[in-house]
Scaffold this motif. Sequence first.
Motif, PDB file in Angstrom:
ATOM      1  N   ARG A   1    -108.464  12.746  12.499  1.00  0.00           N
ATOM      2  CA  ARG A   1    -107.106  12.791  12.952  1.00  0.00           C
ATOM      3  C   ARG A   1    -106.429  11.523  12.441  1.00  0.00           C
ATOM      4  O   ARG A   1    -105.861  10.755  13.099  1.00  0.00           O
ATOM      5  N   LEU A   2    -105.790  11.720  11.168  1.00  0.00           N
ATOM      6  CA  LEU A   2    -104.992  10.434  10.711  1.00  0.00           C
ATOM      7  C   LEU A   2    -103.681  10.805  10.540  1.00  0.00           C
ATOM      8  O   LEU A   2    -103.333  11.742  10.061  1.00  0.00           O
ATOM      9  N   LEU A   3    -102.847  10.013  11.074  1.00  0.00           N
ATOM     10  CA  LEU A   3    -101.412  10.552  11.148  1.00  0.00           C
ATOM     11  C   LEU A   3    -100.675   9.227  10.399  1.00  0.00           C
ATOM     12  O   LEU A   3    -100.748   8.139  10.556  1.00  0.00           O
ATOM     13  N   MET A   4    -100.092   9.456   9.131  1.00  0.00           N
ATOM     14  CA  MET A   4     -99.578   8.394   8.440  1.00  0.00           C
ATOM     15  C   MET A   4     -97.991   8.554   8.751  1.00  0.00           C
ATOM     16  O   MET A   4     -97.360   9.283   9.355  1.00  0.00           O
ATOM     17  N   LEU A   5     -97.758   7.291   8.892  1.00  0.00           N
ATOM     18  CA  LEU A   5     -96.296   6.837   9.384  1.00  0.00           C
ATOM     19  C   LEU A   5     -95.291   6.777   8.160  1.00  0.00           C
ATOM     20  O   LEU A   5     -95.319   5.631   7.473  1.00  0.00           O
ATOM     21  N   GLY A   6     -94.697   8.036   7.899  1.00  0.00           N
ATOM     22  CA  GLY A   6     -93.787   7.690   6.796  1.00  0.00           C
ATOM     23  C   GLY A   6     -94.401   8.145   5.539  1.00  0.00           C
ATOM     24  O   GLY A   6     -95.532   8.721   5.513  1.00  0.00           O
TER      25      GLY A   6
ATOM     26  N   PHE B   1    -100.120   2.584   2.925  1.00  0.00           N
ATOM     27  CA  PHE B   1     -99.309   3.331   3.970  1.00  0.00           C
ATOM     28  C   PHE B   1    -100.003   2.880   5.315  1.00  0.00           C
ATOM     29  O   PHE B   1    -100.896   2.247   5.647  1.00  0.00           O
ATOM     30  N   LEU B   2     -98.813   3.101   6.250  1.00  0.00           N
ATOM     31  CA  LEU B   2     -99.180   2.618   7.789  1.00  0.00           C
ATOM     32  C   LEU B   2     -99.557   4.017   8.410  1.00  0.00           C
ATOM     33  O   LEU B   2     -99.279   5.082   7.843  1.00  0.00           O
ATOM     34  N   PHE B   3    -100.875   3.945   9.201  1.00  0.00           N
ATOM     35  CA  PHE B   3    -101.285   5.128   9.788  1.00  0.00           C
ATOM     36  C   PHE B   3    -101.681   4.892  11.368  1.00  0.00           C
ATOM     37  O   PHE B   3    -101.957   3.533  11.482  1.00  0.00           O
ATOM     38  N   THR B   4    -101.862   5.751  11.993  1.00  0.00           N
ATOM     39  CA  THR B   4    -102.346   5.933  13.092  1.00  0.00           C
ATOM     40  C   THR B   4    -103.607   6.709  13.301  1.00  0.00           C
ATOM     41  O   THR B   4    -103.502   7.853  12.918  1.00  0.00           O
ATOM     42  N   ASN B   5    -104.666   6.070  13.821  1.00  0.00           N
ATOM     43  CA  ASN B   5    -105.820   6.771  14.233  1.00  0.00           C
ATOM     44  C   ASN B   5    -105.491   7.646  15.495  1.00  0.00           C
ATOM     45  O   ASN B   5    -105.303   6.869  16.588  1.00  0.00           O
ATOM     46  N   MET B   6    -105.327   8.866  15.428  1.00  0.00           N
ATOM     47  CA  MET B   6    -104.964   9.669  16.830  1.00  0.00           C
ATOM     48  C   MET B   6    -106.307   9.788  17.591  1.00  0.00           C
ATOM     49  O   MET B   6    -105.924  10.185  18.782  1.00  0.00           O
ATOM     50  N   GLU B   7    -107.362   9.333  17.415  1.00  0.00           N
ATOM     51  CA  GLU B   7    -108.328   9.362  18.338  1.00  0.00           C
ATOM     52  C   GLU B   7    -108.082   8.323  19.166  1.00  0.00           C
ATOM     53  O   GLU B   7    -108.463   8.579  20.305  1.00  0.00           O
ATOM     54  N   ASN B   8    -107.891   6.890  18.779  1.00  0.00           N
ATOM     55  CA  ASN B   8    -107.884   5.678  19.705  1.00  0.00           C
ATOM     56  C   ASN B   8    -106.291   5.273  19.694  1.00  0.00           C
ATOM     57  O   ASN B   8    -106.008   4.271  20.505  1.00  0.00           O
ATOM     58  N   GLY B   9    -105.420   5.939  18.934  1.00  0.00           N
ATOM     59  CA  GLY B   9    -104.187   5.383  19.042  1.00  0.00           C
ATOM     60  C   GLY B   9    -103.757   4.030  18.223  1.00  0.00           C
ATOM     61  O   GLY B   9    -102.555   3.332  18.201  1.00  0.00           O
ATOM     62  N   LYS B  10    -104.670   3.646  17.501  1.00  0.00           N
ATOM     63  CA  LYS B  10    -104.567   2.204  16.879  1.00  0.00           C
ATOM     64  C   LYS B  10    -103.676   2.467  15.568  1.00  0.00           C
ATOM     65  O   LYS B  10    -103.966   3.400  14.978  1.00  0.00           O
ATOM     66  N   MET B  11    -102.546   1.480  15.357  1.00  0.00           N
ATOM     67  CA  MET B  11    -101.844   1.705  14.088  1.00  0.00           C
ATOM     68  C   MET B  11    -102.403   0.374  13.350  1.00  0.00           C
ATOM     69  O   MET B  11    -102.555  -0.684  13.684  1.00  0.00           O
ATOM     70  N   SER B  12    -102.573   0.840  12.051  1.00  0.00           N
ATOM     71  CA  SER B  12    -103.018   0.019  10.677  1.00  0.00           C
ATOM     72  C   SER B  12    -102.049   0.209   9.678  1.00  0.00           C
ATOM     73  O   SER B  12    -101.890   1.339   9.321  1.00  0.00           O
TER      74      SER B  12
END
Length: 183
Positions: A140-145, A156-167
């Motif tokens: 569950r990878l969420l790209m930010l933009g 890209f910036l992404f959020t791991n939707m499992e733990n909410g960590k942005m990287s």
Amino acid sequence: MKKFTMLMASLLFLAACSNDEEAKPKVEEPKKEEVATEQQEMTEEGFITQVTADQILVNNIYFTIPEEVSIKHDDGKEQKDGVISDIRTGMKVVVDYKGPLADSFPMEGKAETVSIQEDEASLEEAKALTAFIEGEKLPRLLMLGQPIVRENEIGFLFTNMENGKMSEVKIDLDTHEYTIGGE
């Protein structure tokens, strides 16, 4: 009689000094016609990072994929018809939809057309992203933009939707090696 005349004159004087606004008949302003705004056709370009039974996640938007959606394979020269089952995680796509998007996070919309990008550069980018998703085991990878492609790198910036960590991640398009947040 003098008292009565004085009283009448006083009343007339007071009536003349009263608020003229109350005495004027109210004129209603013409009602502004409500104009139905036609929903604009919009486009989102990016990568599919999650596929469910009836939705795909592209960048930070969940698109519902109705049965009547138009699926196209686009190699940069011609387009061919496709089917919903052609859609896979990691693919680079262009999604046409009508706005506005639902005000949620991730946002939500309804796809009208999904064009799977199959030109050489898009296929290389998709392979690199897929290698990253599989290497990190990110279901569950969420790209930010939208991702940025420069020279031989996709970032890209992404959020791991499992733990909410942005990287932030940078992936080499040749080797598929990647760095996460300056590692």
